[in-house]
Design an enzyme around this catalytic site. Structure first.
Site, PDB file in Angstrom:
ATOM      1  N   CYS A 358       0.790  -1.223   0.000  1.00 42.01           N
ATOM      2  CA  CYS A 358       0.000   0.000   0.000  1.00 42.01           C
ATOM      3  C   CYS A 358       0.830   1.285   0.000  1.00 42.01           C
ATOM      4  CB  CYS A 358      -1.002  -0.007   1.151  1.00 42.01           C
ATOM      5  SG  CYS A 358      -0.381  -0.609   2.714  1.00 42.01           S
ATOM      6  N   ARG A 387       7.371 -11.083   5.544  1.00 39.49           N
ATOM      7  CA  ARG A 387       7.014 -10.779   6.926  1.00 39.49           C
ATOM      8  C   ARG A 387       7.693 -11.778   7.852  1.00 39.49           C
ATOM      9  NH1 ARG A 387       0.555  -9.367   5.982  1.00 39.49           N
ATOM     10  NH2 ARG A 387       0.963  -7.681   4.490  1.00 39.49           N
ATOM     11  N   GLN A 405       0.722 -11.304  -2.756  1.00 46.69           N
ATOM     12  CA  GLN A 405      -0.667 -10.907  -2.549  1.00 46.69           C
ATOM     13  C   GLN A 405      -1.277 -10.444  -3.868  1.00 46.69           C
ATOM     14  OE1 GLN A 405       0.049  -7.850   0.517  1.00 46.69           O
ATOM     15  NE2 GLN A 405      -1.376  -8.996   1.800  1.00 46.69           N
ATOM     16  N   ASP A 407      -2.968  -7.947  -4.436  1.00 47.24           N
ATOM     17  CA  ASP A 407      -3.239  -6.790  -3.593  1.00 47.24           C
ATOM     18  C   ASP A 407      -3.798  -5.643  -4.430  1.00 47.24           C
ATOM     19  OD1 ASP A 407      -3.306  -5.584  -1.156  1.00 47.24           O
ATOM     20  OD2 ASP A 407      -1.186  -5.053  -1.101  1.00 47.24           O
ATOM     21  N   HIS A 409      -5.785  -1.563  -4.228  1.00 45.85           N
ATOM     22  CA  HIS A 409      -6.166  -0.393  -3.440  1.00 45.85           C
ATOM     23  C   HIS A 409      -7.053   0.501  -4.281  1.00 45.85           C
ATOM     24  CE1 HIS A 409      -2.471  -1.913  -1.552  1.00 45.85           C
ATOM     25  NE2 HIS A 409      -3.152  -1.646  -0.452  1.00 45.85           N
ATOM     26  N   LYS A 493     -11.905  -3.739   9.248  1.00 47.32           N
ATOM     27  CA  LYS A 493     -11.890  -4.595   8.066  1.00 47.32           C
ATOM     28  C   LYS A 493     -12.994  -5.639   8.136  1.00 47.32           C
ATOM     29  CE  LYS A 493      -8.610  -8.117   9.720  1.00 47.32           C
ATOM     30  NZ  LYS A 493      -7.328  -8.792   9.484  1.00 47.32           N
ATOM     31  N   HIS A 539      -8.344  -1.024   1.017  1.00 48.46           N
ATOM     32  CA  HIS A 539      -7.470  -2.150   0.711  1.00 48.46           C
ATOM     33  C   HIS A 539      -8.324  -3.387   0.454  1.00 48.46           C
ATOM     34  CE1 HIS A 539      -3.994  -0.171   3.011  1.00 48.46           C
ATOM     35  NE2 HIS A 539      -5.059   0.520   3.398  1.00 48.46           N
TER      36      HIS A 539
END
Length: 678
Positions: A358, A387, A405, A407, A409, A493, A539
């Protein structure tokens, strides 16, 4: 609007007069005392669980909690943990007690013993536990008058003494193990035999079932090493795991689920099917995908990439490392520091492996002026992130240190935010359905107001964001379960909790509302009236991570992937060498249509070839013998052993291509394949 607990059951309510025990009131109300519906504890007006021998000081209405409820099972399991500890100290008198809480589907208890427990020890402990259960010992709660009295009684139990000294504000130990409901008083639960004699006891908050005969079914499952209070600097203990249920039938069902879960373990299947591995030389939690696994991974990526484009997303790319300062701007440091790899120093700067995408997407948004006409602006990438997961929680593909991911946005106006959240949630659910997972509920993760230092932003922002997510989740018609305190530091979330083929729940994709990062990065767009305004950032990840989704799919399908995902979709099996050329023509035609097809020309007999490819879970086997060659046909063999003989080659090719292209998730068989041709 309220968010309800998962699978909430309507509990009967009972009035308990002052000075009367809850058990007496339950009996007076005629509620069950035997079987799965037996009442084991009650819940008071403050929501705390109480023993049946609890007597309130004033009249009160309580909920009767049955053995077959989640709370009832937890009480049974914690009581079984006490019986385990009693059995251990009966057979191993020098054993020192740690703690023994209920956990999901079972319980454990930690012990300090001279040598590790053996399988034979577990058998002996089970036998002793059955004797204790049969004796009908009563669980009796006793309040200790003072810390000094507790220390005197527990002088021979060093770990219990340490718990006595722990204050309720210490984070790393759950003081509910020892503290009385509603206060800091210390309590012990004594086990009283049928003659009224105390035969064993443990420092414990409770509550417990009335007596041991309320534990109808249990099993000890395994032993593992554990460190006291989870700290490797402390003494290593022996942790004995077990499970307990409200009936023998439920225990048997659970044992079968465990066996089936073991058969479906994606780590085992990954090796057997040559999909992926975890080389020690690379490091813990860092998987590599083999060619067959790479095919499945590519199919997943191609699918979700195309779906994002169809849903209005634009594909972007960002690097694997970045200047450390970027994560200060985003707010992830210090909130997220514990799960990030440490910084690397070079060229006078500190760099970090990317833990999330992000912040970089924010820089793409900020790279030029933005107009309200561009919103919602949707950015997407397969972002590889890293991570630092502790070694104890790494588990195959479902918990790794390096993963990709899907991912995305979305940057939108506040007015657009509800519709964008709805759009993302529907997108996410459609992805799960396309992969054959259609049993799910939603979890709503919110801020923990008691820990304001762990969350950024104003109360008003949190209230507005939470209300939007709750309304969208409510409008979806799906069950909504509360997860208080589970939000990210930057906003609430919604996560999708999907059930697999054997009923296990997995957290999949998420939608998160973020009002903090746009502020930190000073993101702006020009509104219709010319004013500069702050966008909302939402997200979302549809798979969550490709690796985790891959692992879940492997277990959901027990390695028998749908044909559109299968590494090898079709294998040709000639009955004799002279039939190979016929199958080669079929292979060439199928490959021209994009079908992944091999021919087994090994020296194995036909039946062994069929067994081999069935074990490898190939969805379609095409057999060819003399009659098939003569008729320009093939015979279909399926994973379940069913067969269709003498299908014309052109019809076979058309049917196979249609099955794969429509992304059919069912495992093909003679019956459903014929139905698909009709």
């Amino acid at each position: 609007m309220s968010v309800q607990p998962s699978h909430a059951q309507q509990a009967p309510r009972v009035k308990v007069p002052a000075g009367t025990t809850a058990g007496a009131a339950v009996a007076e109300a005629g509620l069950p005392s035997k079987g799965p519906e037996a009442i084991v504890v009650v819940r008071d007006a403050e929501g705390d669980l109480r023993d049946l021998d609890w007597a309130p000081e004033s009249d009160v209405e309580v909920e009767a909690v049955a053995a077959e409820t989640d709370d009832g099972r937890n009480v049974i399991r914690h009581s079984a943990a006490h019986v385990l500890a009693q059995a251990v100290q009966n057979l191993f008198p020098d054993a020192k007690l740690g703690i023994g809480p209920p956990v999901r589907d079972g319980f454990y208890y930690d012990f300090d013993v001279d040598k590790p427990f053996t399988p034979e020890d577990l058998q002996a402990l089970e036998k002793r536990m059955k004797q204790i259960l049969k004796s009908g010992q009563k669980f009796s709660r006793r309040r200790l008058e003072s810390v000094e009295a507790a220390k005197q009684e527990l002088a021979s139990e060093p770990y219990k003494l340490e718990l006595v000294d722990i204050k309720s504000d210490v984070d790393d130990v759950d003081t509910s193990e020892v503290m009385e409901v509603g206060g800091g008083e210390l309590t012990v639960y004594d086990n009283i035999d049928r003659h009224g004699e105390r035969v064993w006891g443990d420092l414990c908050r409770g509550p417990h079932v009335p007596h041991t005969r309320f534990i109808p079914a249990f099993k000890l499952t395994r032993v593992a090493a554990a460190y006291w209070r989870g700290d490797q600097a402390n003494q290593q203990l022996q942790r004995v795991y077990g499970t307990a249920w409200e009936s023998k039938e439920k225990l048997e069902e659970y044992v079968e689920r465990l066996a089936e879960a073991e058969r479906r373990d994606h780590r085992k299947l990954g090796a057997e099917l040559d999909l992926f591995s975890f080389p020690d030389e690379i490091g813990s939690g860092l998987p590599v995908f083999h060619p067959k696994g790479g095919i499945i991974k590519r199919e997943m990526e191609d699918y979700v990439r195309q779906r994002h484009i169809e849903e209005g997303f634009e594909y972007v790319g960002t690097p694997h490392i970045t200047n450390d300062q970027l994560f200060h701007t985003s707010g992830h440091l210090p909130y997220y520091a514990d799960t990030m790899f440490p910084p690397m120093d070079f060229d006078g700067y500190q760099y970090r492996l990317k833990a999330m995408n992000c912040p970089m997407h924010n820089l793409i948004f900020r790279s030029r002026g933005r107009s309200y006409r561009e919103l919602p602006l949707r950015l997407f990438e397969f972002g590889h992130v890293y991570r630092y997961e502790k070694s104890g929680v790494i588990q195959g593909l479902t918990r790794v240190r390096g993963f990709a991911q899907d991912d995305s946005h979305s940057y939108c106006t506040k007015e657009q935010a509800p519709d964008e959240v709805k759009h993302l949630l529907n997108f996410m659910l459609s992805v799960l359905r396309d992969f054959g997972m259609d049993d799910f509920y939603l979890e709503m993760s919110t801020r923990d107001d008691s820990k304001p230092d762990k969350f950024a932003g104003s109360d008003a922002d949190w209230a507005e964001a939470t209300a939007i997510l709750e309304q969208v989740a409510h409008d979806s018609g799906l069950e909504l379960v509360a997860d208080p305190g589970g939000a990210a530091f930057y906003g609430p979330k919604i996560s999708v909790q999907a059930k697999d083929a054997i009923g296990r729940t997995w957290q999949m994709g998420t939608v998160q509302y973020d009002f903090n990062q746009p502020e930190g990065f000073e993101l702006e767009y020009q509104a219709a009236d010319g004013e500069r305004k702050r966008p909302v950032m939402i997200h979302s990840a549809k798979f969550g991570s490709i690796e985790r989704f891959f692992g879940v799919l492997t277990e959901h399908y027990a390695g028998a992937f749908p044909a559109w995902l299968a590494p090898v979709q079709v294998v040709g099996i000639p009955i004799a060498d002279e039939h190979v050329d016929h199958l080669e023509k079929v292979r060439k035609a199928l490959r021209a249509k994009g079908i992944r097809v091999d021919i087994d020309t090994s020296d194995d007999r036909m039946q062994k070839k069929i067994r081999n490819h069935t074990t490898q879970k190939v969805p379609f086997m095409l057999l060819a013998g003399g009659k098939d060659v003569e008729a320009d046909a093939v015979s279909f063999r399926f994973r379940d052993g069913s067969q269709i003989n003498g299908v014309g080659v052109d019809d076979a090719i058309t049917a196979l291509v249609d099955w794969v292209q429509r992304r059919e998730n069912a495992s093909p068989s003679a019956d459903n394949f014929r139905a698909g041709q009709a």
